[in-house]
Design a protein around this motif. Structure first.
Motif, mmCIF file in Angstrom:
data_model
loop_
_atom_site.group_PDB
_atom_site.id
_atom_site.type_symbol
_atom_site.label_atom_id
_atom_site.label_comp_id
_atom_site.label_asym_id
_atom_site.label_seq_id
_atom_site.Cartn_x
_atom_site.Cartn_y
_atom_site.Cartn_z
ATOM 1 N N GLU A 240 25.606 40.860 -12.943
ATOM 2 C CA GLU A 240 26.242 42.104 -11.877
ATOM 3 C C GLU A 240 25.824 43.438 -12.933
ATOM 4 N N LEU A 241 25.752 43.186 -14.262
ATOM 5 C CA LEU A 241 25.422 44.430 -15.174
ATOM 6 C C LEU A 241 23.716 44.744 -14.763
ATOM 7 N N ARG A 242 23.084 43.475 -14.812
ATOM 8 C CA ARG A 242 21.599 43.428 -14.562
ATOM 9 C C ARG A 242 21.534 44.454 -13.387
ATOM 10 N N LEU A 243 22.182 43.951 -12.289
ATOM 11 C CA LEU A 243 22.028 44.693 -10.960
ATOM 12 C C LEU A 243 22.230 46.229 -10.923
ATOM 13 N N ARG A 244 23.380 46.336 -11.826
ATOM 14 C CA ARG A 244 23.769 47.890 -12.044
ATOM 15 C C ARG A 244 22.979 48.687 -12.731
ATOM 16 N N LEU A 245 22.337 47.962 -13.617
ATOM 17 C CA LEU A 245 21.130 48.817 -14.537
ATOM 18 C C LEU A 245 19.943 48.925 -13.602
ATOM 19 N N GLU A 246 19.628 47.861 -12.835
ATOM 20 C CA GLU A 246 18.421 48.373 -11.969
ATOM 21 C C GLU A 246 18.871 49.445 -10.871
ATOM 22 N N GLU A 247 19.977 49.341 -10.412
ATOM 23 C CA GLU A 247 20.413 50.246 -9.468
ATOM 24 C C GLU A 247 20.439 51.795 -10.394
ATOM 25 N N ARG A 248 20.683 51.713 -11.272
ATOM 26 C CA ARG A 248 20.779 53.030 -11.998
ATOM 27 C C ARG A 248 19.382 53.598 -12.327
ATOM 28 N N LYS B 155 16.701 52.808 -10.529
ATOM 29 C CA LYS B 155 16.094 53.170 -9.276
ATOM 30 C C LYS B 155 16.609 54.669 -8.872
ATOM 31 N N LEU B 156 17.985 54.805 -9.073
ATOM 32 C CA LEU B 156 18.379 56.180 -9.145
ATOM 33 C C LEU B 156 17.783 57.354 -9.882
ATOM 34 N N GLU B 157 17.900 56.972 -11.191
ATOM 35 C CA GLU B 157 17.137 57.962 -12.086
ATOM 36 C C GLU B 157 15.693 58.095 -11.574
ATOM 37 N N ASN B 158 15.145 57.103 -11.064
ATOM 38 C CA ASN B 158 13.642 57.231 -10.641
ATOM 39 C C ASN B 158 13.687 58.112 -9.434
ATOM 40 N N GLU B 159 14.721 58.153 -8.573
ATOM 41 C CA GLU B 159 14.633 58.915 -7.346
ATOM 42 C C GLU B 159 15.015 60.266 -7.702
ATOM 43 N N VAL B 160 15.937 60.567 -8.708
ATOM 44 C CA VAL B 160 16.203 61.661 -9.257
ATOM 45 C C VAL B 160 15.147 62.561 -9.734
ATOM 46 N N LYS B 161 14.214 61.621 -10.479
ATOM 47 C CA LYS B 161 13.080 62.293 -11.076
ATOM 48 C C LYS B 161 12.068 62.571 -10.127
ATOM 49 N N GLU B 162 11.936 61.814 -9.047
ATOM 50 C CA GLU B 162 11.021 62.131 -7.854
ATOM 51 C C GLU B 162 11.348 63.581 -7.217
ATOM 52 N N LEU B 163 12.804 63.490 -6.763
ATOM 53 C CA LEU B 163 13.245 64.533 -6.175
ATOM 54 C C LEU B 163 13.041 65.874 -6.991
ATOM 55 N N SER B 164 13.226 65.774 -8.399
ATOM 56 C CA SER B 164 13.162 67.075 -9.104
ATOM 57 C C SER B 164 11.800 67.514 -9.154
#
Ligand code: ADP
Length: 299
Positions: free
Chosen positions: A12-20, A22-31
């Motif tokens: 679960e922790l790994r999944l959440r880290l991966e999710e995070r 991914k989100l960080e990358n999306e935020v970077k891309e959006l910015s």
């Protein structure tokens, strides 16, 4: 806690880290996208303000020349009438450029306001094209450039061919292409205008043997206010509006434009324009006698 639940927890922790991540990358891309948009906006703002500061000069200067020259004509002695001819030629050239630029500016304003609905009528192509060419007679004669019309449509009403389209928009498209072909040609050259039909598609190509445009610049010349700094260009008036208007008008008519060019060799702009499908109930008497579809706005 059992081994199994530890494993589950870890997964679960790994999944959440991966999710995070991914989100960080999306935020970077959006910015990054946001920065790109801001940069483009700034560029466009600076082009716009440059355009506005230029334009006032380019309207005021020809008017000043026209006023000065016509005043000088009024005081020419009767036996000096020959001077008048060259003064009138200068007035014409100033007025012609001014008229051309103003037309483009007004159409650009209409495009920006979204007021460019097509006014379809049956257009006498041959006479429309000939009229546009004739309007450049004085300019082409002055530069010693021959505009060679190769008109390859031989059917229809006698030698004319009636084509359903928006005559004013087609005239403006063709005028801008011929104007550029002359503007970026060298003296004593040639401009070739080819016209032909392929099924229901009208093809027009305007070829010059002037400065040409590099591959890189071919990608940006259809953008608003974009002007390149070629030798001939810099001494000529222009606001980088002509091609963006041409493209926008062709979009309204569901047409397209392509360019083939080589730096130093010349350029060919090719237009493909499908015949309009609207029901028409009239002919365009080449600008005098245009019939509109019901509900069409007047262009
Ligand atoms: P402009 O009023 O500056 O001519 P346009 O939108 O008509 O504006 O053209 C944009 C730019 O594309 C011009 O400034 C010029 O550098 C280039 N261009 C357009 N047509 C030609 C041509 N036939 N030959 C060479 N360059 C051209």
């Amino acid at each position: 806690m059992s081994n199994l639940s530890d494993k589950q927890l870890l997964r679960e922790l790994r999944l959440r880290l991966e999710e995070r991540k991914k989100l960080e990358n999306e935020v970077k891309e959006l910015s990054r996208d946001f920065q790109d948009v801001t940069k483009k906006l700034k560029e466009s703002e600076s082009l716009k303000s440059h355009f506005i500061s230029n334009i006032s000069n380019e309207i005021v200067n020809p008017f000043t020349s026209i006023l000065g020259l016509s005043k000088a004509i009024l005081s020419v002695e009767k036996n000096d009438w020959k001077k008048v001819v060259s003064m009138v030629a200068l007035i014409h050239s100033e007025a012609f450029n001014l008229d051309f630029q103003l037309r483009n500016i007004f159409v650009a304003a209409k495009i920006e306001a979204g007021e460019v609905a097509p006014n379809i009528s049956k257009v006498n192509l041959r006479s429309l094209i000939q009229n546009v060419i004739d309007s450049f007679n004085i300019v082409s004669r002055k530069m010693n450039i021959d505009i060679d019309l190769q008109y390859n449509i031989e059917y229809g009403f006698g030698k004319n061919f009636y084509f359903k389209t928006d005559s004013e928009k087609l005239k403006l498209v063709l005028s801008n292409l011929i104007n550029n072909a002359l503007k970026y040609s060298y003296k004593e050259s040639k401009v070739i205008l080819k016209v032909w039909m392929d099924d229901d598609i009208l093809h027009l190509s305007v070829q010059d043997f002037g400065t040409g445009i590099s591959d890189k610049n071919q990608k940006i010349i259809f953008e608003r206010f974009k002007r390149l700094d070629s030798g001939i260009n810099s001494i000529n008036r222009g606001h980088g509006l002509g091609l963006s208007i041409t493209k926008a008008l062709l979009d309204v008519l569901e047409g397209s434009i392509e360019i083939k060019s080589q730096k130093g060799e010349g350029s060919t702009f090719s237009v493909a324009l499908p015949e309009a499908k609207h029901i028409v109930d009239g002919f365009s008497g080449e600008g005098n006698d245009i019939f509109f579809d019901e509900g069409d706005e007047i262009f």
